[in-house]
Design a protein around this motif. Structure first.
Motif, PDB file in Angstrom:
ATOM      1  N   ASP A  24       0.821  -1.200   0.000  1.00  0.00           N
ATOM      2  CA  ASP A  24       0.000   0.000   0.000  1.00  0.00           C
ATOM      3  C   ASP A  24       0.860   1.257   0.000  1.00  0.00           C
ATOM      4  O   ASP A  24       1.857   1.344   0.700  1.00  0.00           O
ATOM      5  N   VAL A  25       0.445   2.232  -0.761  1.00  0.00           N
ATOM      6  CA  VAL A  25       1.116   3.518  -0.734  1.00  0.00           C
ATOM      7  C   VAL A  25       0.374   4.465   0.208  1.00  0.00           C
ATOM      8  O   VAL A  25       0.879   5.499   0.574  1.00  0.00           O
ATOM      9  N   ALA A  26      -0.830   4.075   0.571  1.00  0.00           N
ATOM     10  CA  ALA A  26      -1.617   4.891   1.477  1.00  0.00           C
ATOM     11  C   ALA A  26      -2.668   4.012   2.118  1.00  0.00           C
ATOM     12  O   ALA A  26      -2.899   2.887   1.689  1.00  0.00           O
ATOM     13  N   ALA A  27      -3.285   4.528   3.138  1.00  0.00           N
ATOM     14  CA  ALA A  27      -4.319   3.760   3.794  1.00  0.00           C
ATOM     15  C   ALA A  27      -5.540   3.651   2.883  1.00  0.00           C
ATOM     16  O   ALA A  27      -5.823   4.555   2.106  1.00  0.00           O
ATOM     17  N   PRO A  28      -6.233   2.517   2.979  1.00  0.00           N
ATOM     18  CA  PRO A  28      -7.449   2.358   2.184  1.00  0.00           C
ATOM     19  C   PRO A  28      -8.419   3.506   2.416  1.00  0.00           C
ATOM     20  O   PRO A  28      -8.665   3.897   3.538  1.00  0.00           O
ATOM     21  N   GLY A  29      -8.942   4.059   1.342  1.00  0.00           N
ATOM     22  CA  GLY A  29      -9.873   5.154   1.467  1.00  0.00           C
ATOM     23  C   GLY A  29      -9.232   6.514   1.307  1.00  0.00           C
ATOM     24  O   GLY A  29      -9.919   7.530   1.292  1.00  0.00           O
ATOM     25  N   THR A  30      -7.917   6.542   1.174  1.00  0.00           N
ATOM     26  CA  THR A  30      -7.229   7.816   0.998  1.00  0.00           C
ATOM     27  C   THR A  30      -7.573   8.413  -0.369  1.00  0.00           C
ATOM     28  O   THR A  30      -7.480   7.724  -1.371  1.00  0.00           O
ATOM     29  N   PRO A  31      -7.963   9.673  -0.389  1.00  0.00           N
ATOM     30  CA  PRO A  31      -8.286  10.334  -1.663  1.00  0.00           C
ATOM     31  C   PRO A  31      -7.112  10.284  -2.625  1.00  0.00           C
ATOM     32  O   PRO A  31      -5.965  10.489  -2.230  1.00  0.00           O
ATOM     33  N   GLY A  32      -7.384   9.992  -3.877  1.00  0.00           N
ATOM     34  CA  GLY A  32      -6.321   9.929  -4.869  1.00  0.00           C
ATOM     35  C   GLY A  32      -5.701   8.561  -4.992  1.00  0.00           C
ATOM     36  O   GLY A  32      -4.768   8.354  -5.753  1.00  0.00           O
ATOM     37  N   THR A  33      -6.230   7.642  -4.218  1.00  0.00           N
ATOM     38  CA  THR A  33      -5.698   6.288  -4.299  1.00  0.00           C
ATOM     39  C   THR A  33      -6.837   5.300  -4.510  1.00  0.00           C
ATOM     40  O   THR A  33      -8.000   5.618  -4.298  1.00  0.00           O
ATOM     41  N   GLY A  34      -6.474   4.132  -4.906  1.00  0.00           N
ATOM     42  CA  GLY A  34      -7.497   3.124  -5.108  1.00  0.00           C
ATOM     43  C   GLY A  34      -6.885   1.748  -5.194  1.00  0.00           C
ATOM     44  O   GLY A  34      -5.667   1.605  -5.255  1.00  0.00           O
ATOM     45  N   GLU A  35      -7.741   0.764  -5.197  1.00  0.00           N
ATOM     46  CA  GLU A  35      -7.236  -0.594  -5.276  1.00  0.00           C
ATOM     47  C   GLU A  35      -6.668  -0.872  -6.654  1.00  0.00           C
ATOM     48  O   GLU A  35      -7.203  -0.457  -7.662  1.00  0.00           O
ATOM     49  N   ASP A  36      -5.580  -1.599  -6.654  1.00  0.00           N
ATOM     50  CA  ASP A  36      -4.990  -2.006  -7.915  1.00  0.00           C
ATOM     51  C   ASP A  36      -4.482  -3.435  -7.773  1.00  0.00           C
ATOM     52  O   ASP A  36      -4.290  -3.929  -6.673  1.00  0.00           O
ATOM     53  N   ILE A  37      -4.297  -4.060  -8.879  1.00  0.00           N
ATOM     54  CA  ILE A  37      -3.793  -5.432  -8.834  1.00  0.00           C
ATOM     55  C   ILE A  37      -2.363  -5.441  -8.309  1.00  0.00           C
ATOM     56  O   ILE A  37      -1.547  -4.622  -8.707  1.00  0.00           O
TER      57      ILE A  37
END
Ligand code: ZN
Length: 64
Positions: free
Chosen positions: A20-33
């Motif tokens: 993870d580059v950020a905590a789940p739910g962080t704006p500007g981020t999302g789940e990726d494979i």
């Protein structure tokens, strides 16, 4: 007493994982494979440590 309590754990919970580059739910981020296991969540016979065995990681969303 200003402790903010996170909630809203989804399928994989809120436990941080190495991929993870950020905590789940962080704006500007999302789940990726997961780039290491290609989304299968395993590397050989062991769970992928990058995604914690979920096959997904939180990655930054490219804005072009
Ligand atoms: Zn993985």
């Amino acid at each position: 007493m200003a402790r903010k309590q996170e909630e809203g754990g989804r399928s994989r919970g809120t436990k941080p994982i190495p991929g993870d580059v950020a905590a789940p739910g962080t704006p500007g981020t999302g789940e990726d494979i997961c780039p290491d296991c290609q989304g299968c969540g395993r590397l050989g016979e062991r769970a992928c440590q990058t995604c914690g065995g979920t096959g997904k990681v939180i990655a930054g969303i490219a804005g072009g």
